[in-house]
Design an enzyme around this catalytic site. Structure first.
Site, PDB file in Angstrom:
ATOM      1  N   ASN A  53      26.815 109.339  42.550  1.00  0.00           N
ATOM      2  CA  ASN A  53      25.675 109.866  41.798  1.00  0.00           C
ATOM      3  C   ASN A  53      26.200 110.770  40.679  1.00  0.00           C
ATOM      4  OD1 ASN A  53      23.311 111.066  40.925  1.00  0.00           O
ATOM      5  ND2 ASN A  53      23.074 112.380  42.723  1.00  0.00           N
ATOM      6  N   TRP A  54      26.125 110.258  39.462  1.00  0.00           N
ATOM      7  CA  TRP A  54      26.687 111.012  38.331  1.00  0.00           C
ATOM      8  C   TRP A  54      25.782 112.165  37.891  1.00  0.00           C
ATOM      9  CZ3 TRP A  54      28.728 106.601  34.575  1.00  0.00           C
ATOM     10  CH2 TRP A  54      29.828 105.981  35.179  1.00  0.00           C
ATOM     11  N   LYS A  55      24.573 112.219  38.401  1.00  0.00           N
ATOM     12  CA  LYS A  55      23.593 113.251  38.006  1.00  0.00           C
ATOM     13  C   LYS A  55      23.462 113.281  36.473  1.00  0.00           C
ATOM     14  CE  LYS A  55      25.003 115.745  42.084  1.00  0.00           C
ATOM     15  NZ  LYS A  55      24.759 116.885  42.925  1.00  0.00           N
ATOM     16  N   HIS A  68      16.196 112.687  46.150  1.00  0.00           N
ATOM     17  CA  HIS A  68      17.440 113.482  46.128  1.00  0.00           C
ATOM     18  C   HIS A  68      17.079 114.961  46.208  1.00  0.00           C
ATOM     19  CE1 HIS A  68      21.047 115.464  44.646  1.00  0.00           C
ATOM     20  NE2 HIS A  68      21.695 114.401  45.093  1.00  0.00           N
ATOM     21  N   GLU A  79      17.965 117.530  44.678  1.00  0.00           N
ATOM     22  CA  GLU A  79      17.692 118.235  43.420  1.00  0.00           C
ATOM     23  C   GLU A  79      16.291 117.911  42.906  1.00  0.00           C
ATOM     24  OE1 GLU A  79      21.333 116.897  41.685  1.00  0.00           O
ATOM     25  OE2 GLU A  79      22.357 118.159  43.145  1.00  0.00           O
ATOM     26  N   GLU A  93      21.856 114.412  53.500  1.00  0.00           N
ATOM     27  CA  GLU A  93      22.575 115.333  52.625  1.00  0.00           C
ATOM     28  C   GLU A  93      22.083 116.759  52.882  1.00  0.00           C
ATOM     29  OE1 GLU A  93      24.090 113.337  48.869  1.00  0.00           O
ATOM     30  OE2 GLU A  93      21.953 113.568  48.547  1.00  0.00           O
ATOM     31  N   GLY A 125      27.163 120.048  46.206  1.00  0.00           N
ATOM     32  CA  GLY A 125      27.718 120.716  45.037  1.00  0.00           C
ATOM     33  C   GLY A 125      28.240 122.113  45.310  1.00  0.00           C
ATOM     34  N   SER A 155      29.419 117.410  49.123  1.00  0.00           N
ATOM     35  CA  SER A 155      30.806 117.801  48.868  1.00  0.00           C
ATOM     36  C   SER A 155      31.826 116.865  49.515  1.00  0.00           C
ATOM     37  CB  SER A 155      31.040 119.248  49.307  1.00  0.00           C
ATOM     38  OG  SER A 155      30.222 120.121  48.562  1.00  0.00           O
ATOM     39  N   GLY A 175      28.608 113.080  44.805  1.00  0.00           N
ATOM     40  CA  GLY A 175      28.175 113.633  43.525  1.00  0.00           C
ATOM     41  C   GLY A 175      29.378 113.967  42.658  1.00  0.00           C
ATOM     42  N   GLY A 176      29.763 115.235  42.673  1.00  0.00           N
ATOM     43  CA  GLY A 176      30.826 115.744  41.793  1.00  0.00           C
ATOM     44  C   GLY A 176      32.091 114.896  41.799  1.00  0.00           C
TER      45      GLY A 176
END
Ligand code: PEP
Length: 253
Positions: A9-11, A97, A99, A169, A175, A215, A236-237
Site C-alpha cells: 500500500n503506497w498510500k 483502511h 487511515e 492491522e 507506520g 510495520s 505500507g512504508g
C-alpha cells in the site's frame, strides 16, 4: 491450501516517475515467484494507477485501489467507482483502511457498502480491521475486530464472501515501527477465522486469506508468515523501498 498474498500500500506517496520505477523493480526481481508461489499486489495512488498497470503488464503482479466509492457513477465529485478501478486494470481494492476509518472518519456502514459495491463491480476487496492502542490496553481487541467484521460483511452472501480477503492491522502498529508479535497477530487471526466460520461456514473460513499489516519489514516477515493463520502481509512504508518489499515477498513464499 491458501496461497500467500503480499500487498504493498503506497498510500499518498510516489510520483509519475518513481511509481513506474518502483513497480518495474519489484516485477523484475519477483518474476519467477509472483503469481506462482505468492500472489502480489501493488496499491498505488489513483492518479498513477494506469502508469503502474502499464509498468506491470508483462508481470503477474496485480494492481489495486486504496479506496473505492460505493455508487456506480454520477455526481460524486472526487470519488472513484469499482467499475472505474476495474476498467483501469485493478483486481483488488482496500476497504476500511485504518487511515480512512480514523483520519477520514469512515464508518463500518460506509465500509460495508464499499465491500459490497467492490464485489458487484468485479473487484476483490481487502477489508481492513484492527484496534486502537487504547482498545488493546482495555482488552477490547476481540470485541472491536468482531464488530468491524460483522458490520463490514453485513448482508454479504456466501458466494460473495469467497471474493473477500481480511487484513488485520492493529492501528497502533501502522507506520509506528511497533508491530504485533507473531503470537499476538496469530491470536487475532485465529479468532477472525473462527468468527468467519460462525458467520458463514468452514469451507469459506478455510479458504479465506487473512493478511497481517503493521510495520512489516523484511526482518519480521518470515516469523509472521510462519503463523498458522497468517496468510500474507499488507505492507505500507516498506513497500516504498524496492529491496525491502522484494525481500518481504520472498520471505512470504
Ligand atoms: C498499511 O498501510 O496498511 C500499513 C500496514 O503500513 P505500515 O506497513 O507502514 O505500518
Amino acid at each position: 491450501m491458501r496461497k500467500p498474498f503480499v500487498a504493498g500500500n503506497w498510500k499518498m506517496n510516489t510520483d509519475s516517475l518513481t511509481s513506474v520505477g518502483l513497480a518495474r523493480a519489484v516485477a523484475d526481481s519477483t518474476i519467477d515467484i509472483a503469481g506462482e508461489t505468492v500472489d502480489v499486489a501493488i496499491l498505488p495512488p489513483f492518479v498513477y494507477m494506469c502508469n503502474v498497470v502499464g509498468a506491470l503488464s508483462t508481470s503477474h503482479i496485480a494492481v489495486g485501489g486504496q479506496d473505492v466509492y460505493f455508487e456506480q457513477k454520477g455526481a460524486f465529485t472526487g470519488e472513484i467507482s469499482a467499475a472505474m478501478l476495474k476498467d483501469a486494470g485493478c483486481a483488488y481494492v482496500l476497504c476500511g483502511h485504518s487511515e480512512r476509518r480514523h483520519v477520514i472518519k469512515e464508518t463500518d456502514e460506509l465500509i460495508n457498502k464499499k465491500v459490497s459495491a467492490s464485489i458487484s463491480g468485479g473487484l476483490l476487496p481487502i477489508l481492513c480491521v484492527g484496534e486502537l492502542l487504547d482498545e488493546r490496553k482495555a482488552n477490547k481487541t476481540g470485541e472491536v475486530v468482531k464488530r468491524q467484521i460483522e458490520r463490514g460483511l453485513a448482508g454479504l452472501s456466501e458466494e460473495k464472501m469467497l471474493a473477500v480477503t481480511i487484513a488485520y492491522e492493529p492501528v497502533w502498529a501502522i507506520g509506528t515501527g511497533l508491530n504485533a508479535t507473531p503470537e499476538q497477530a496469530q491470536q487475532v487471526h485465529s479468532m477472525i477465522r473462527i468468527l468467519v466460520e460462525k458467520l458463514y461456514n468452514k469451507h469459506i473460513a478455510e479458504e479465506m486469506r487473512i493478511l497481517y499489516g503493521g510495520s512489516v519489514k523484511a526482518d519480521n516477515a518470515k516469523l509472521l508468515m510462519e503463523q498458522a493463520d497468517i496468510d500474507g502481509l499488507l505492507v505500507g512504508g516498506a513497500s516504498l523501498k524496492a529491496d525491502e518489499f522484494i525481500a518481504i515477498i520472498k520471505a512470504a513464499v
